[in-house]
Motif scaffolding. Sequence first.
Motif, short mmCIF file in Angstrom:
data_model
loop_
_atom_site.label_atom_id
_atom_site.label_comp_id
_atom_site.label_asym_id
_atom_site.label_seq_id
_atom_site.Cartn_x
_atom_site.Cartn_y
_atom_site.Cartn_z
N GLY A 53 -4.88 7.16 -10.59
CA GLY A 53 -4.95 8.36 -9.79
C GLY A 53 -4.20 8.13 -8.48
O GLY A 53 -3.42 7.19 -8.35
N THR A 54 -4.44 8.97 -7.49
CA THR A 54 -3.79 8.72 -6.21
C THR A 54 -4.49 7.60 -5.45
O THR A 54 -3.86 6.84 -4.72
CB THR A 54 -3.77 9.99 -5.34
N GLY A 55 -5.81 7.49 -5.62
CA GLY A 55 -6.56 6.47 -4.89
C GLY A 55 -6.53 6.69 -3.39
O GLY A 55 -6.76 5.75 -2.62
N LEU A 56 -6.32 7.93 -2.97
CA LEU A 56 -6.08 8.20 -1.56
C LEU A 56 -7.31 7.95 -0.69
O LEU A 56 -7.22 7.33 0.37
CB LEU A 56 -5.59 9.64 -1.39
N LEU B 228 0.81 -1.22 0.00
CA LEU B 228 0.00 0.00 0.00
C LEU B 228 0.84 1.27 0.00
O LEU B 228 0.57 2.19 -0.81
CB LEU B 228 -0.96 -0.02 1.20
N PRO B 229 1.88 1.41 0.85
CA PRO B 229 2.69 2.64 0.79
C PRO B 229 3.36 2.83 -0.57
O PRO B 229 3.43 3.96 -1.08
CB PRO B 229 3.73 2.45 1.90
N LEU B 230 3.84 1.74 -1.16
CA LEU B 230 4.49 1.84 -2.47
C LEU B 230 3.48 2.28 -3.53
O LEU B 230 3.79 3.12 -4.39
CB LEU B 230 5.10 0.50 -2.85
N THR C 52 4.22 5.94 -5.36
CA THR C 52 4.51 5.96 -6.79
C THR C 52 3.48 6.79 -7.57
O THR C 52 3.72 7.12 -8.73
CB THR C 52 4.55 4.54 -7.38
N ARG C 53 2.38 7.14 -6.92
CA ARG C 53 1.36 7.97 -7.55
C ARG C 53 1.43 9.42 -7.08
O ARG C 53 0.51 10.20 -7.29
CB ARG C 53 -0.02 7.40 -7.26
N GLY C 54 2.50 9.75 -6.41
CA GLY C 54 2.72 11.13 -6.02
C GLY C 54 2.26 11.50 -4.63
O GLY C 54 2.32 12.67 -4.25
N VAL C 55 1.78 10.54 -3.86
CA VAL C 55 1.36 10.82 -2.48
C VAL C 55 2.60 10.95 -1.61
O VAL C 55 3.53 10.14 -1.70
CB VAL C 55 0.44 9.70 -1.96
N ALA C 56 2.64 11.97 -0.77
CA ALA C 56 3.78 12.18 0.11
C ALA C 56 3.95 11.02 1.08
O ALA C 56 2.97 10.37 1.47
CB ALA C 56 3.62 13.49 0.89
N LEU C 57 5.19 10.77 1.47
CA LEU C 57 5.47 9.68 2.40
C LEU C 57 4.69 9.83 3.70
O LEU C 57 4.18 8.86 4.27
CB LEU C 57 6.96 9.63 2.71
N GLU C 58 4.59 11.09 4.17
CA GLU C 58 3.88 11.32 5.43
C GLU C 58 2.40 10.95 5.30
O GLU C 58 1.81 10.38 6.22
CB GLU C 58 4.01 12.79 5.85
N VAL C 59 1.82 11.25 4.15
CA VAL C 59 0.40 10.94 3.95
C VAL C 59 0.22 9.43 3.80
O VAL C 59 -0.74 8.85 4.33
CB VAL C 59 -0.14 11.69 2.71
#
Length: 205
Positions: A97-100, A30-32, A36-43
């Motif tokens: 997308g980010t899929g956040l 999940l973090p990878l 890889t979609r541009g989400v910050a590590l902290e997020v």
Amino acid sequence: ARPTSQAGLPSVVNTRLLVSGAFFGAQSFLPLMLTTRGVALEVAGLVITLGSVGWMGGSWLQARRWLRVSRDQIIVAGAACVAAGIGLLAVAGWLGGTGLVLSGLGSVLAGLGMGLQSSSTALATMQLSPEAEIGRNTSSLQVGETTGNALFAGAAGTIFAALNPVAAGHVTFGWVMTAVALVAGAGVLTARAIGHVANHSLREA
């Protein structure tokens, strides 16, 4: 109740193996998927933390006396939550997308399921075991969980390694998350095969 206990224990161990293995297989990637979609590590780390919060909530919920369902039903509900949560992660993987938002919801739901089933499978193992075999059976439960974690995280890694060089990112992560979601779905089926296990947290009438 001895024959029922003997029949239920393998399903309890297999449920823990499949559901926990699927959960940690998904969490491993999940973090990878997010970064890889541009989400910050902290997020991305916050999304993982949401899963921990869900786990805490599930652990709290399964011990409430007002939750008037049997222990096996709690395990089935937990396995179903994990499968549904990873299913949301699979949708996020395929959509791109980010899929956040979907990832956050999936992480919380899967964590909730882990809180429900992890404690409950431990309790069910003790309840279904003859007193002299509790230590051996609880050890089998832990070995099953560790085996599932290694097996399905490794399988997810194999899928990623095979697809990542030749497929688009959403295809790679879509298949990784779909594969572990199917494993969690198998865990729901094994949970349903456990049979009745009393919930000793219920207040005596």
